[in-house]
Scaffold this active site. Sequence first.
Site, short mmCIF file in Angstrom:
data_model
loop_
_atom_site.label_atom_id
_atom_site.label_comp_id
_atom_site.label_asym_id
_atom_site.label_seq_id
_atom_site.Cartn_x
_atom_site.Cartn_y
_atom_site.Cartn_z
N MET A 1 57.27 31.00 1.00
CA MET A 1 58.72 30.87 1.15
C MET A 1 59.37 31.13 -0.20
SD MET A 1 60.76 27.53 2.41
CE MET A 1 59.73 27.45 3.86
N GLU A 336 54.49 32.80 10.07
CA GLU A 336 53.91 34.13 9.85
C GLU A 336 54.00 34.51 8.37
OE1 GLU A 336 55.77 37.09 9.05
OE2 GLU A 336 57.55 35.86 8.78
N THR A 369 59.34 32.20 11.26
CA THR A 369 59.16 33.24 10.25
C THR A 369 59.17 32.60 8.87
OG1 THR A 369 61.51 33.66 9.79
CG2 THR A 369 60.52 34.80 11.67
N ASP A 370 58.74 33.36 7.88
CA ASP A 370 58.96 32.95 6.50
C ASP A 370 60.38 33.37 6.11
OD1 ASP A 370 58.57 31.91 3.95
OD2 ASP A 370 56.53 32.65 3.84
N TRP A 371 60.76 33.02 4.92
CA TRP A 371 62.13 33.14 4.40
C TRP A 371 62.69 34.56 4.58
CZ3 TRP A 371 64.75 29.02 2.00
CH2 TRP A 371 65.90 29.34 1.29
#
Length: 828
Positions: A1, A336, A369-371
């Site tokens: 992140m 992910e 999701t990631d950032w």
Amino acid sequence: MRYAPLLYLSQSMIALSAGIVAVKADGAAAAAGADEPASASYSTVEAPVTSTSPYNPQCTWDGVQTLDQVFWTPKESYTYQKYDGPVVSPGEIDADILAMVQSLTLEEKIGQMTQIQVGNIADCNGNINVTAVEWFIDTWKVGSFLESPGNHGGKYSWYSPKEFADFTDAIQKIALSKGSKIPMIWGLDSVRGANYVKGGTMFPSGTGTAATFNPVFAHEAGRIGAKDSRAAGAHWAFGPILDLAVNKIWSRTYENFGEDPYLSSRMAYESVRGYQGDYKNDRTRMAASIKHFIAYGNPFDGSDRGDRRIAPHDLLEYYLPPFQAAVDAGAATVMEAYSAINQEAVALSEYYLKRLLRDQMGFKGTMVTDWAEVNNQALMYFTAKDVKEANSLALDQTSIDMMMVPYDETFSKAAIELVNEGVIPMSRIDESTARILQLKKDLGLFEQPYADRSLAETVGSPQDVEAARNAVRESVTLLQNNNKALPLSTNENVLFVGPTINTTRFMGGGWNFHWQGPTDAEGDAAYQGFGDTILKGIEQILGKTPEYYLGTDIHGENYTDVKSILKAVKKADKIVVGLGEHSYAEEVGNIFNMTLPVKQLDLVRQIAAATDKPIVVVLVEGRPRGLQEIPELVDAIVDAYLPGAYGGLPVAEVLYGKTNPSGRLPISYPANEATTSDTIWQPAYMSYKPRWAFGYGLGYSDISYTNVTLSSDTLTFGAPITASVTVTNHGPYPQKEPVMLFTHQQYRHIYVPELYRLRNFQKVDLAVGESKTVTFSLSAEELAFWDKKLQKRIEPAPVNVVINPFTVANITAVVDLQGDTGHIVAQG
């Protein structure tokens, strides 16, 4: 992140578009526990937060964060619900949740799938901007927020449980009265303890925890981190981190449980059990989010987000097992991974995020999701023409449930348009909304959505601190001990030098206090007593302050007190030099040279040139940095990894023999840049010449092993054998000894066998003079491998069964692996 460098950009844009009037969340929350349970409508919980009061919206804050002045005396000890029962996993969606989904509008469903970072709801004075919160919740029906205000525009650098809970509870109150009137879920990077909650007990980094070869510490880090996070009003941990640390130059090496699939799998399983326990009933636990799915830890060029070039069968063989172990442990959520594998964007991959994760692995929980990763398909990776198309592809191709957007309403707008245009069916939205709402129900948010204020008094408990220190005691790894330079004696005149001897923040690294650790301006004072240093640990052992000099700063840019050091060396019996890395996370930690800063190494060279007395080097580092010729100049080397804020005393105890080191390397320590991606499981014909091998480590005792005994000289499907070895401690200290079982197949048709595969391990306590027999089970199924057809099978051949290679043990027996090559164990 990762986080945006411009904390207020998105907030300013929202303010302009929504006519924001800033208001401050002043009211203190009442004690945890609503007097009355929620009604069946899930929207009528009595909020324990007093109403907010308006104040002058003029920006008066200079943006410099201050220390949270809330103090408390942590409880000496506490009881908790130990859970050793069956795995509690996400499962089928409950009927009431399915009915709830059908009652929501499209906008409300999309809102549940949206996650916004806290900086977007902080005003220019570092307080909650209620109008911004209402805009996200009432207009866009947002169902989740994440992160610490200490990282994103909050007035405090490190929020106490009370202040953090005041923040989250105030937002929760709005969520229950506006928009969908559904409790919001708060996500937090509590990755080795509640590292963003003031006083939260921080454990060693992932590699440090793995070095213990004792999974109980992964469990304890998860359990304690969950408790401390729930005290702050967070429900969802973005951990554990299960990427294999293959390319050691990678900036996120320290976050993971090492390079080995089996070691990481054992740690992953216990970590999830620690975070979650019986999370559907125990409100001191959190939902874990196993990340980053998948294969994030082997970037081609070593840089964060670098493309990974991994054959599909290698991905299943090496990178998948830790995630499968975590799913088997009941992981409630998955995050992910960034970027791409073989140039295929993970966030848009039907194979990785649907067929592999859902169909093959059997994961039924929520995926986030990631950032900003979906929007970045258009903005960074060139895999979509615009943000709308990026979101369309993600919804159509994958089973992602929640978008960590995390700045604005772009996902909401795009998703609503895509459904209304018939591009994305409502059934796809319903599927994700149901999983998210089920997660909220499982975590008890419909019954009690607010922080449990009673947990605050356990944050920083000496009981928890001792658990973290025990993890450090078992993680510290003695890599070299020529001439028995260690342990030190309290009667010796020892000179201490170096930038990692008298520091708390550099023992923590990244994801510690802040994303990048405390700033230079904040320094160690920011911890407000919640931590120690190696020097303080030494003082505790000696009962006095030893002679200490900085020598050079952590970046190796300037020398300090070198003349005094070289003078003091003359009268010292021994010299201990602390070397290591500054704090970093993600791309901020990208490097292109493994060697430690030159002035750090030159400091050791100058000391070595000035004396023939024993020199000890203590490494405090997130990844294995290059040492050049330093091992040849010094007598002893100790690797402390990143031991965390309470690591000082345990490291000092190892130096002085109060603790016998029992840590073992969870990675192959590179000798140079050419060996940064060497692993214990690389092809057997390749040169394996790291500085120190995986599993290596010394203790202060003389340990011997008998020959390994196998229960059978053949190994076939369905008929596991046992391998036994007797270990003896000849003293002079009690020893915790990690006993490791490896295999090496002597040949394998077409597919090159690995150098070694770790198959099992056990850490045993040995008193002086004590012997113990350790017995492992080994099956033919464990020796099956994935081939290019994505079939898991065996190749019959003799197999070496090896105990602790690359140590004085290195004991081998041979078993004949038999079976039909056409027998398929699993199909990819």
